[in-house]
Every structure is written in C-alpha cells, then in structure tokens.
Design an enzyme around this catalytic site. Sequence first.
Site, PDB file in Angstrom:
ATOM      1  N   CYS A 129       9.612  53.869  42.317  1.00  0.00           N
ATOM      2  CA  CYS A 129      10.063  54.593  43.501  1.00  0.00           C
ATOM      3  C   CYS A 129       9.553  56.022  43.429  1.00  0.00           C
ATOM      4  CB  CYS A 129      11.591  54.579  43.541  1.00  0.00           C
ATOM      5  SG  CYS A 129      12.281  55.497  44.922  1.00  0.00           S
ATOM      6  N   LEU A 130       9.087  56.544  44.562  1.00  0.00           N
ATOM      7  CA  LEU A 130       8.567  57.915  44.586  1.00  0.00           C
ATOM      8  C   LEU A 130       9.668  58.926  44.251  1.00  0.00           C
ATOM      9  CD1 LEU A 130       6.312  57.688  47.773  1.00  0.00           C
ATOM     10  CD2 LEU A 130       5.576  57.645  45.373  1.00  0.00           C
ATOM     11  N   GLN A 134      14.612  60.215  51.478  1.00  0.00           N
ATOM     12  CA  GLN A 134      13.675  60.683  50.452  1.00  0.00           C
ATOM     13  C   GLN A 134      12.957  61.961  50.859  1.00  0.00           C
ATOM     14  OE1 GLN A 134      11.730  56.575  49.978  1.00  0.00           O
ATOM     15  NE2 GLN A 134      11.554  57.479  47.942  1.00  0.00           N
ATOM     16  N   HIS A 188      17.567  52.461  50.287  1.00  0.00           N
ATOM     17  CA  HIS A 188      17.580  53.930  50.322  1.00  0.00           C
ATOM     18  C   HIS A 188      18.500  54.451  51.424  1.00  0.00           C
ATOM     19  CE1 HIS A 188      14.728  55.479  47.396  1.00  0.00           C
ATOM     20  NE2 HIS A 188      13.784  54.636  47.769  1.00  0.00           N
ATOM     21  N   HIS A 193      13.917  47.360  49.357  1.00  0.00           N
ATOM     22  CA  HIS A 193      13.954  48.627  48.612  1.00  0.00           C
ATOM     23  C   HIS A 193      14.207  49.800  49.564  1.00  0.00           C
ATOM     24  CE1 HIS A 193      12.233  51.379  45.330  1.00  0.00           C
ATOM     25  NE2 HIS A 193      12.266  52.147  46.401  1.00  0.00           N
ATOM     26  N   GLU A 194      13.483  49.821  50.691  1.00  0.00           N
ATOM     27  CA  GLU A 194      13.612  50.960  51.613  1.00  0.00           C
ATOM     28  C   GLU A 194      14.951  50.947  52.341  1.00  0.00           C
ATOM     29  OE1 GLU A 194      11.626  53.282  51.109  1.00  0.00           O
ATOM     30  OE2 GLU A 194      10.186  52.084  49.993  1.00  0.00           O
ATOM     31  N   GLY A 251       6.084  52.524  50.678  1.00  0.00           N
ATOM     32  CA  GLY A 251       7.237  52.666  51.556  1.00  0.00           C
ATOM     33  C   GLY A 251       7.909  54.001  51.325  1.00  0.00           C
TER      34      GLY A 251
HETATM   35 NI    NI Z   1      12.074  54.166  46.706  1.00  0.00          NI
END
Ligand code: NI
Length: 152
Positions: free
Chosen positions: A87-88, A50, A133, A129-130, A45
């Site tokens: 998380c990226l 991000q 963000h 999670h997304e 995701g």
């Molecule tokens: Ni993330």
Amino acid sequence: MVLPILTDPHPLLRQKAKPVKKITKRLKKLAQNMLETMYAADGVGLAGPQVGVDERIIVIDVGDGPLVLINPEIVSATGEARDVEGCLSVPGRNGYVTRAAKVKVAAVDLEGRRVEFAGEGLLARAFQHEIDHLDGVLFIDRLTPEAGGAEK
Ligand code: NI
C-alpha cells in the site's frame, strides 16, 4: 497535480470516509489529481483518505485503463484468493492477504451515472483494498498468519 500521500499512522487513514453527495468540478479535478498521484507513485489504486480527502472516492488502474468510482460498494463477493499486497500509505511493507476472488462493485461515475464492475484477480483485490481504505481499514489489519508468515 501530484498530491502528497498520507502514511500510516495518520489518523485520517483510520476514519470512515463520508459519501459523496454531489459530483462537482472540484471532485472531477480531485479524481484527475488522484490518478496522476497514483501513476507517479507506480500504484494500481488510490483512495480519497490517502490524499487527505474524507470522501468515498477511489481510483484504480491495473493495466486496463483508469477507473474512477464514487461511493463504491461491493454487491457480491465469491471465492477466496490469497496474494501479496502492499500500500502506498504503508511504505516498505507487504504481506499476504486473503480476499474474495471475484467481486461485483456498484458505484457512481464522474457523470453521476450508476455503474457496475465485475472483477477478478488483481482487479478484485484492488477493489477490496481501496474500498477498505474508505472504511479506515489497511491491508496490515488483514494479514493472514499462515504458512510462510504474515510478512513477506
Ligand atoms: Ni492502500
């Protein structure tokens, strides 16, 4: 095109992203680039902030094909599930987060149509999670300090 991914503590990751008002060619290109970026990074995701975009758009693929959600909202959440997340934008860290086990999410797709998804397991976790963000929330804010410790 693979976009650079912002990492914590970049301030854009802590802002509440703005609703998308209009589906434009630029937004469609952005969605494509976000998917390419997510796949290149081996993620499941990715959210607009991000990649430096202050707009409410997320992409997800938990193995069932790509989803693009614009202005997503959780309309119902049931149950509880605790699992490991990463998380990226927070490279090198992961930990246990308790989230709803099942969610329903309403959003708009790239054609401007109202869509709704029901998810459980990894998909439910990815939606939550997304969408976090988009509200400036990172999983490290939600680590559950239970047996085993917060950090895996
Ligand atoms: Ni993330």
